[in-house]
Write a protein that holds these residues in place. Structure first.
Motif, PDB file in Angstrom:
ATOM      1  N   ASN A   1       0.822  -1.207   0.000  1.00  0.00           N
ATOM      2  CA  ASN A   1       0.000   0.000   0.000  1.00  0.00           C
ATOM      3  C   ASN A   1       0.856   1.257   0.000  1.00  0.00           C
ATOM      4  OD1 ASN A   1      -2.222  -1.641   0.107  1.00  0.00           O
ATOM      5  ND2 ASN A   1      -2.690  -1.230   2.259  1.00  0.00           N
ATOM      6  N   LEU A   2       0.346   2.299  -0.642  1.00  0.00           N
ATOM      7  CA  LEU A   2       0.968   3.604  -0.525  1.00  0.00           C
ATOM      8  C   LEU A   2       0.883   4.071   0.926  1.00  0.00           C
ATOM      9  CD1 LEU A   2      -0.498   5.401  -3.692  1.00  0.00           C
ATOM     10  CD2 LEU A   2       1.757   4.341  -3.457  1.00  0.00           C
ATOM     11  N   THR A   3       1.685   5.052   1.277  1.00  0.00           N
ATOM     12  CA  THR A   3       1.624   5.640   2.618  1.00  0.00           C
ATOM     13  C   THR A   3       0.329   6.439   2.754  1.00  0.00           C
ATOM     14  OG1 THR A   3       2.773   7.643   1.906  1.00  0.00           O
ATOM     15  CG2 THR A   3       4.145   5.802   2.673  1.00  0.00           C
ATOM     16  N   PRO A   4      -0.039   6.862   3.962  1.00  0.00           N
ATOM     17  CA  PRO A   4      -1.276   7.636   4.129  1.00  0.00           C
ATOM     18  C   PRO A   4      -1.331   8.912   3.295  1.00  0.00           C
ATOM     19  CG  PRO A   4      -0.535   6.808   6.250  1.00  0.00           C
ATOM     20  CD  PRO A   4       0.549   6.475   5.268  1.00  0.00           C
ATOM     21  N   ASP A   5      -0.182   9.466   2.924  1.00  0.00           N
ATOM     22  CA  ASP A   5      -0.184  10.641   2.040  1.00  0.00           C
ATOM     23  C   ASP A   5       0.016  10.237   0.573  1.00  0.00           C
ATOM     24  OD1 ASP A   5       2.435   9.886   2.405  1.00  0.00           O
ATOM     25  OD2 ASP A   5       3.216  11.926   2.561  1.00  0.00           O
TER      26      ASP A   5
ATOM     27  N   GLN B   1       2.171   8.148  -1.044  1.00  0.00           N
ATOM     28  CA  GLN B   1       3.513   8.086  -1.611  1.00  0.00           C
ATOM     29  C   GLN B   1       4.058   6.658  -1.479  1.00  0.00           C
ATOM     30  OE1 GLN B   1       5.115  10.358  -3.402  1.00  0.00           O
ATOM     31  NE2 GLN B   1       3.456  11.856  -3.182  1.00  0.00           N
TER      32      GLN B   1
ATOM     33  N   ASP C   1       6.073   3.483  -0.328  1.00  0.00           N
ATOM     34  CA  ASP C   1       6.643   2.942   0.905  1.00  0.00           C
ATOM     35  C   ASP C   1       7.871   2.120   0.497  1.00  0.00           C
ATOM     36  OD1 ASP C   1       7.294   1.597   3.223  1.00  0.00           O
ATOM     37  OD2 ASP C   1       5.216   1.177   3.778  1.00  0.00           O
TER      38      ASP C   1
ATOM     39  N   GLU D   1      10.596   1.107   1.937  1.00  0.00           N
ATOM     40  CA  GLU D   1      11.087   0.033   2.804  1.00  0.00           C
ATOM     41  C   GLU D   1      10.294  -1.247   2.598  1.00  0.00           C
ATOM     42  OE1 GLU D   1      11.779  -0.907   7.566  1.00  0.00           O
ATOM     43  OE2 GLU D   1      11.396   1.154   6.899  1.00  0.00           O
ATOM     44  N   ASN D   2       8.958  -1.131   2.571  1.00  0.00           N
ATOM     45  CA  ASN D   2       8.129  -2.321   2.385  1.00  0.00           C
ATOM     46  C   ASN D   2       8.233  -2.875   0.965  1.00  0.00           C
ATOM     47  OD1 ASN D   2       7.090  -2.799   4.943  1.00  0.00           O
ATOM     48  ND2 ASN D   2       5.432  -1.323   4.688  1.00  0.00           N
TER      49      ASN D   2
ATOM     50  N   ASP E   1      11.891   8.947  -5.200  1.00  0.00           N
ATOM     51  CA  ASP E   1      11.547   7.586  -4.780  1.00  0.00           C
ATOM     52  C   ASP E   1      11.455   6.648  -5.984  1.00  0.00           C
ATOM     53  OD1 ASP E   1      11.451   8.481  -2.188  1.00  0.00           O
ATOM     54  OD2 ASP E   1       9.262   8.562  -2.060  1.00  0.00           O
TER      55      ASP E   1
END
Length: 346
Positions: free
Chosen positions: A123-127, A129, A131, A133-134, A163
């Motif tokens: 999943n994308l981050t809450p904003d 963008q 992730d 690391e994952n 990124d």
């Protein structure tokens, strides 16, 4: 890296279908090789002959606008065909996997399921963008493709360029950047990076800014090795002659397209500001696309109320990270005003 090593073994050894038009060069006056109707077609234009299987005239016109050589360009029956061919050429069914980044365009997962390729979701981050690391932890030796949609659908935002470059520089599979909405964005295309990354594939389309959704014409730009593989596995005449002719005509009207892009961006800002003032609207997300993601009270109910009034938006309220969200395409000024009036009255 040599991206040819990523393709499936059976594709390496595949002898592609040779069309009648592949077997000679130049022009002829008598064509008796392809079992066509030699008398013509029952239409004003003659469509009795098979089209150019490599669409060279159309690719030449596109190259003048995009700055991408013909040999680095693939044309598909919509971008969906390019997505499907990437699975068929590079992913072994039941063995390989791809990574998608929800919330994102749904056809990546559908094509993977059709081709029996495992989908790994980060999943994308809450904003909204990446992730990183994952993503890094999810990659393994059988990860063949990472799909990145930027500007993203359905969130509308561009993903952080640094990124994306990190993934391009470190991932040993294909990185597919879907730029269907790039014409509406401030962020520049990744086309300039094609010469730097052999594993980069860029998807663009004539369906959005160009206003040719009914033609179903998509573009893929990549290294010659990737394009050669896509041409090897595609159907022989995947882009029909009518589509090639109409697209060539459309490319002569780039000023009109640019004017529509300006109007769309202006309407996007006006509509976003107006929506943010509505009491029922909780959040209007920033957008670099020709749509806006809006978090609104009772999104599912609101969607059906709008349908009853003949106004169709997209209910994304069940999509990860998009709770109570509607995706609203930017319409004409009149259509946007009609939407606002309807929402105010609900």
């Amino acid at each position: 890296m040599d991206v040819r090593d990523l393709q499936r073994e059976n594709i390496k050894n595949l002898s592609p279908y040779s069309t009648a038009r592949d077997e000679f060069k130049g022009q002829a006056s008598v064509y008796l090789d392809a079992n066509e109707n030699s008398f013509g077609s029952p239409l004003p234009a003659d469509y009795n002959r098979y089209p150019d299987p490599l669409q060279l005239d159309l690719k030449d016109a596109i190259s003048k606008i995009k700055g991408v050589p013909i040999e680095n360009t693939f044309l598909g029956n919509g971008s969906d065909e390019a997505i499907d061919l990437l699975f068929r050429a590079f992913c072994n069914p039941g063995k390989d996997n791809v990574i998608i980044l929800p919330p994102t365009y749904g056809m990546y997962e559908v094509s993977a399921n059709i081709n029996d390729v495992e989908v790994r979701k980060v999943n994308l981050t809450p904003d909204f963008q990446l992730d990183l690391e994952n993503i890094a932890e999810t990659i393994d030796a059988n990860t063949k493709i990472i799909f990145i949609c930027s500007p993203n659908n359905p969130t509308g935002n561009s993903l952080n360029r640094g990124d994306i470059e990190t993934i391009l520089a470190n991932f040993k599979g294909l990185v597919v950047i879907d730029e269907a909405y790039i014409n509406f964005a401030k962020q520049k295309t990744f086309i300039q990076e094609l010469t730097e990354y052999a594993n980069l594939v860029i998807l663009q389309t004539f369906s959005k800014a160009w206003g040719l959704a009914a033609l179903r014409l998509g573009m893929a730009f990549s290294s010659t090795h990737v394009i050669d593989i896509l041409n090897k596995v595609k159907p022989p005449y995947n882009i029909n002659q009518a589509t090639q002719d109409l697209a060539l005509a459309a490319l002569q009207n780039i000023q009109q397209v640019n004017e529509w892009i300006k109007i769309t961006v202006n309407e996007r800002e006006r509509l976003a500001n107006a929506l943010s003032r509505l009491e029922k609207v909780r959040k209007v997300y920033p957008s670099d696309a020709n749509f806006i993601l809006v978090q609104i009270d009772h999104a599912h109910w609101t969607y059906h109320q709008l349908v009853d009034q003949g106004i169709i938006v997209r209910d994304r309220s069940k999509v990860v990270l998009c709770d109570d969200c509607l995706r609203i395409t930017i319409g004409t000024t009149e259509e946007n005003n009609q939407l606002l009036t309807a929402l105010e009255k609900l």
